[in-house]
Each structure stands twice: as structure tokens, then as C-alpha cells.
Enzyme design. Sequence first.
Site, PDB file in Angstrom:
ATOM      1  N   ASP A   1       0.871  -1.176   0.000  1.00  0.00           N
ATOM      2  CA  ASP A   1       0.000   0.000   0.000  1.00  0.00           C
ATOM      3  C   ASP A   1       0.910   1.228   0.000  1.00  0.00           C
ATOM      4  O   ASP A   1       2.071   1.162   0.407  1.00  0.00           O
ATOM      5  CB  ASP A   1      -0.899   0.006   1.254  1.00  0.00           C
ATOM      6  CG  ASP A   1      -2.124   0.911   1.098  1.00  0.00           C
ATOM      7  OD1 ASP A   1      -3.202   0.387   0.786  1.00  0.00           O
ATOM      8  OD2 ASP A   1      -1.991   2.142   1.269  1.00  0.00           O
TER       9      ASP A   1
ATOM     10  N   ASP B   1       3.925   2.851  -4.175  1.00  0.00           N
ATOM     11  CA  ASP B   1       2.950   3.687  -4.886  1.00  0.00           C
ATOM     12  C   ASP B   1       2.590   2.941  -6.166  1.00  0.00           C
ATOM     13  O   ASP B   1       3.447   2.700  -7.018  1.00  0.00           O
ATOM     14  CB  ASP B   1       3.603   5.040  -5.206  1.00  0.00           C
ATOM     15  CG  ASP B   1       2.656   5.971  -5.951  1.00  0.00           C
ATOM     16  OD1 ASP B   1       1.637   5.496  -6.508  1.00  0.00           O
ATOM     17  OD2 ASP B   1       2.956   7.170  -5.999  1.00  0.00           O
TER      18      ASP B   1
ATOM     19  N   ASN C   1      -5.944  -3.449  -6.111  1.00  0.00           N
ATOM     20  CA  ASN C   1      -7.133  -2.923  -5.424  1.00  0.00           C
ATOM     21  C   ASN C   1      -7.047  -1.430  -5.121  1.00  0.00           C
ATOM     22  O   ASN C   1      -8.055  -0.808  -4.800  1.00  0.00           O
ATOM     23  CB  ASN C   1      -7.346  -3.718  -4.122  1.00  0.00           C
ATOM     24  CG  ASN C   1      -8.522  -3.222  -3.322  1.00  0.00           C
ATOM     25  OD1 ASN C   1      -9.652  -3.268  -3.805  1.00  0.00           O
ATOM     26  ND2 ASN C   1      -8.275  -2.702  -2.125  1.00  0.00           N
TER      27      ASN C   1
ATOM     28  N   TYR D   1     -13.386   9.429 -12.226  1.00  0.00           N
ATOM     29  CA  TYR D   1     -13.555   8.131 -11.553  1.00  0.00           C
ATOM     30  C   TYR D   1     -14.295   7.160 -12.476  1.00  0.00           C
ATOM     31  O   TYR D   1     -13.844   6.032 -12.698  1.00  0.00           O
ATOM     32  CB  TYR D   1     -14.315   8.314 -10.235  1.00  0.00           C
ATOM     33  CG  TYR D   1     -14.342   7.057  -9.383  1.00  0.00           C
ATOM     34  CD1 TYR D   1     -13.178   6.552  -8.819  1.00  0.00           C
ATOM     35  CD2 TYR D   1     -15.537   6.378  -9.139  1.00  0.00           C
ATOM     36  CE1 TYR D   1     -13.196   5.397  -8.032  1.00  0.00           C
ATOM     37  CE2 TYR D   1     -15.567   5.231  -8.363  1.00  0.00           C
ATOM     38  CZ  TYR D   1     -14.391   4.739  -7.806  1.00  0.00           C
ATOM     39  OH  TYR D   1     -14.412   3.598  -7.031  1.00  0.00           O
TER      40      TYR D   1
ATOM     41  N   MET E   1     -13.240   6.661   1.480  1.00  0.00           N
ATOM     42  CA  MET E   1     -13.636   7.403   0.277  1.00  0.00           C
ATOM     43  C   MET E   1     -14.855   8.293   0.528  1.00  0.00           C
ATOM     44  O   MET E   1     -15.099   9.234  -0.206  1.00  0.00           O
ATOM     45  CB  MET E   1     -13.994   6.438  -0.847  1.00  0.00           C
ATOM     46  CG  MET E   1     -12.806   5.815  -1.484  1.00  0.00           C
ATOM     47  SD  MET E   1     -13.309   4.967  -2.984  1.00  0.00           S
ATOM     48  CE  MET E   1     -11.721   4.762  -3.747  1.00  0.00           C
TER      49      MET E   1
HETATM   50  N1  LIG Z   1     -15.938   2.136  -1.247  1.00  0.00           N
HETATM   51  C1  LIG Z   1     -16.729   1.953  -2.311  1.00  0.00           C
HETATM   52  O1  LIG Z   1     -17.952   2.208  -2.276  1.00  0.00           O
HETATM   53  C2  LIG Z   1     -16.165   1.405  -3.591  1.00  0.00           C
HETATM   54  C3  LIG Z   1     -17.050   1.042  -4.619  1.00  0.00           C
HETATM   55  C4  LIG Z   1     -16.539   0.547  -5.809  1.00  0.00           C
HETATM   56  C5  LIG Z   1     -15.180   0.383  -5.961  1.00  0.00           C
HETATM   57  N2  LIG Z   1     -14.344   0.734  -4.946  1.00  0.00           N
HETATM   58  C6  LIG Z   1     -12.909   0.517  -5.170  1.00  0.00           C
HETATM   59  O2  LIG Z   1     -12.414  -0.336  -4.141  1.00  0.00           O
HETATM   60  C7  LIG Z   1     -11.002  -0.088  -3.963  1.00  0.00           C
HETATM   61  C8  LIG Z   1     -10.722   0.084  -2.475  1.00  0.00           C
HETATM   62  O3  LIG Z   1     -11.428   1.207  -2.007  1.00  0.00           O
HETATM   63  P1  LIG Z   1     -11.892   1.433  -0.485  1.00  0.00           P
HETATM   64  O4  LIG Z   1     -13.289   1.888  -0.548  1.00  0.00           O
HETATM   65  O5  LIG Z   1     -11.503   0.269   0.350  1.00  0.00           O
HETATM   66  O6  LIG Z   1     -11.046   2.741  -0.158  1.00  0.00           O
HETATM   67  P2  LIG Z   1      -9.952   3.069   0.934  1.00  0.00           P
HETATM   68  O7  LIG Z   1      -9.671   4.521   0.752  1.00  0.00           O
HETATM   69  O8  LIG Z   1     -10.388   2.573   2.273  1.00  0.00           O
HETATM   70  O9  LIG Z   1      -8.700   2.208   0.463  1.00  0.00           O
HETATM   71  C9  LIG Z   1      -7.920   2.551  -0.659  1.00  0.00           C
HETATM   72  C10 LIG Z   1      -6.498   2.112  -0.383  1.00  0.00           C
HETATM   73  O10 LIG Z   1      -5.719   2.425  -1.541  1.00  0.00           O
HETATM   74  C11 LIG Z   1      -4.488   2.987  -1.085  1.00  0.00           C
HETATM   75  N3  LIG Z   1      -3.910   3.837  -2.120  1.00  0.00           N
HETATM   76  C12 LIG Z   1      -4.345   5.049  -2.543  1.00  0.00           C
HETATM   77  N4  LIG Z   1      -3.501   5.542  -3.457  1.00  0.00           N
HETATM   78  C13 LIG Z   1      -2.525   4.618  -3.626  1.00  0.00           C
HETATM   79  C14 LIG Z   1      -1.369   4.549  -4.436  1.00  0.00           C
HETATM   80  N5  LIG Z   1      -1.022   5.555  -5.259  1.00  0.00           N
HETATM   81  N6  LIG Z   1      -0.584   3.446  -4.343  1.00  0.00           N
HETATM   82  C15 LIG Z   1      -0.900   2.427  -3.507  1.00  0.00           C
HETATM   83  N7  LIG Z   1      -1.978   2.443  -2.692  1.00  0.00           N
HETATM   84  C16 LIG Z   1      -2.779   3.526  -2.763  1.00  0.00           C
HETATM   85  C17 LIG Z   1      -4.866   3.790   0.149  1.00  0.00           C
HETATM   86  O11 LIG Z   1      -3.728   4.064   0.970  1.00  0.00           O
HETATM   87  C18 LIG Z   1      -5.883   2.875   0.810  1.00  0.00           C
HETATM   88  O12 LIG Z   1      -5.273   1.970   1.708  1.00  0.00           O
HETATM   89  C19 LIG Z   1     -10.688   1.144  -4.826  1.00  0.00           C
HETATM   90  O13 LIG Z   1     -10.128   0.735  -6.057  1.00  0.00           O
HETATM   91  C20 LIG Z   1     -12.068   1.768  -5.070  1.00  0.00           C
HETATM   92  O14 LIG Z   1     -12.113   2.531  -6.251  1.00  0.00           O
HETATM   93  C21 LIG Z   1     -14.796   1.241  -3.774  1.00  0.00           C
END
Ligand SMILES: NC(=O)c1ccc[n+]([C@@H]2O[C@H](COP(=O)([O-])OP(=O)(O)OC[C@H]3O[C@@H](n4cnc5c(N)ncnc54)[C@H](O)[C@@H]3O)[C@@H](O)[C@H]2O)c1
Length: 248
Positions: free
Chosen positions: A37, A63, A90, A156, A193
Site C-alpha cells: 500500500d 505507490d 485494489n 472516476y 472514500m
Molecule cells: N468504497 C466503495 O464504495 C467502492 C465502490 C466501488 C469500488 N471501490 C474501489 O475499491 C477499492 C478500495 O477502495 P476502499 O473503498 O476500500 O477505499 P480506501 O480509501 O479505504 O482504500 C484505498 C487504499 O488504496 C491505497 N492507495 C491510494 N492511493 C494509492 C497509491 N497511489 N498506491 C498504492 N496504494 C494507494 C490507500 O492508501 C488505501 O489503503 C478502490 O479501487 C475503489 O475505487 C470502492
Amino acid sequence: MESTRRVVAILGAGGTLGTALSQRLAAEPDTDLVLSDLSEDALRQARDGLAGSAGEVATVPADISDFAAVENVIKHAVDRFGRLDVLISNAGILSPNGRIHNLATEDWERAYRINVLGPVNGIRAAVPVMRAQRSGSIILTASVAGMTAWSHSSPYCVTKAGVIHLAKVAAVEYARDGIRVNCVCPGTFLSAMHDGLPAVAVDAIAAKHPLGLGTAGDLVGAYSYLASDASRWTTGSAIVVDGGYAAP
Ligand SMILES: NC(=O)c1ccc[n+]([C@@H]2O[C@H](COP(=O)([O-])OP(=O)(O)OC[C@H]3O[C@@H](n4cnc5c(N)ncnc54)[C@H](O)[C@@H]3O)[C@@H](O)[C@H]2O)c1
């Protein structure tokens, strides 16, 4: 003798979904994990949540938009465990809220670098290892935002649509190498998010999901399936897990 253990690397292993994925896969038999991460804090928390799990857990900060950093994660997996069976890409970010004419070039570039170039980097780094093994499963996290149009969220939506198509193209390119590539399209589950979103907005999003808002725990089964041999004839697919959001 060839190892019977499975090695899973997760990019974006911190955060809400990443943590749930780490916990689910760590609980499956004969599985070792490499968690990565951008946030070292999030990575530490994800790892702490796995204390006592049977398999080994390695952490490598990276990253996802930096190819050399992602390549280093995969190298770590191979140096430590000798192989890579599953890669889950992810990490992802939401774009700022705004209509297209109000968004800046930087908003598009940031969304592209993390949401599209990130999974491209994961595929680029994992494929040489998986081709040599003649096996592997790559799972990308897309979104229902890549299948439906959300006003005020164009970077997005467009980048997540790109993830869905990236999985299809990669599936076609690498099927003959024994590598499957799929994506999961989640509906909304609350995570960082949504920090700062007013309750009325959360209620409005929930109302668009016939089964209500989900949790990260509702999603992990789809990843577990794609990571397993049960999905051996599934590639290029976008598995929608969204409480019925995209059904209408
Ligand atoms: N939460 C939702 O409703 C939802 C819905 C559809 C898809 N998603 C997708 O699910 C995935 C996880 O999202 P989440 O809701 O758990 O969000 P979150 O913000 O809790 O987790 C995202 C993670 O990605 C990491 N991250 C961000 N930028 C980064 C980078 N440049 N390099 C490496 N790591 C990085 C962050 O540090 C964090 O740990 C994402 O791809 C998001 O688009 C989320």
C-alpha cells in the site's frame, strides 16, 4: 518438489476493502500474502489484523502508479516465496466532485495514474513471473461507476470503465500463457472514500441499491472465487457485486 502453497500479492492492501481481502485470503488454506500500500500506517494496520494467521505475511510499501515500486513488490514475493499465484490490484481513488468543465487536468492525470496505470503496472510486473509458471490469476478492482454514468465524477467513472476493459484485453493477451485476468465491480460500501459525505448524501446512495449499502465483507467472496481454481474457466469477466445497483 514443487510447493503446494499459494502466494497472493495485494496492491492497495490497506483501507477498507484491502483489509477485508487480506483477512479473507489469509484465512484460506496454504496461502502466503504479500501486502502493499502507499500508506505505511494502513499497511501496518492490515498486517496487525492478521496476527495469528497460519500463512506468512510480508509487507512492502509501494505507490501503485510507480512501475519500479510495483516491480519491487513482485520481486519481493518471488525472492521470499518463490512464486506468485494471484495478484489483486485494489488501490484506487475517487476524483474531486465536479462537472467536466470544472475539473483540472491534474484531476484527470491523478485518477489515470492511480486507477488505470496502477493496474497496468501490476499486470506488467506480474506477467513475466506468471508466464514462466504458466499459471496465475490477476484480479482488478473496478466499480459499478465504470458501467453507469455518475454526474460530477467523470475521472472516476472513465478510469474505472478503463479498468473493466483492461481486464478484458489482458485476458485475451495472456490466456494462452495460462494467466486469467478478471475484475470485480463493487457497488457502494462505506470507506474512507466517503469521509465527510453528509448523511443525506449517504442515504441517497443507499436508496439506489435495492439491497441497501454493502460492506467490504460482502465483496470478498467474489475475489476468493477468482483467486481459486473454481474460476479456472473464467477470464475477461467483470463480476458485479452491488446489491442490485446496476440492475435497473
Ligand atoms: N468504497 C466503495 O464504495 C467502492 C465502490 C466501488 C469500488 N471501490 C474501489 O475499491 C477499492 C478500495 O477502495 P476502499 O473503498 O476500500 O477505499 P480506501 O480509501 O479505504 O482504500 C484505498 C487504499 O488504496 C491505497 N492507495 C491510494 N492511493 C494509492 C497509491 N497511489 N498506491 C498504492 N496504494 C494507494 C490507500 O492508501 C488505501 O489503503 C478502490 O479501487 C475503489 O475505487 C470502492
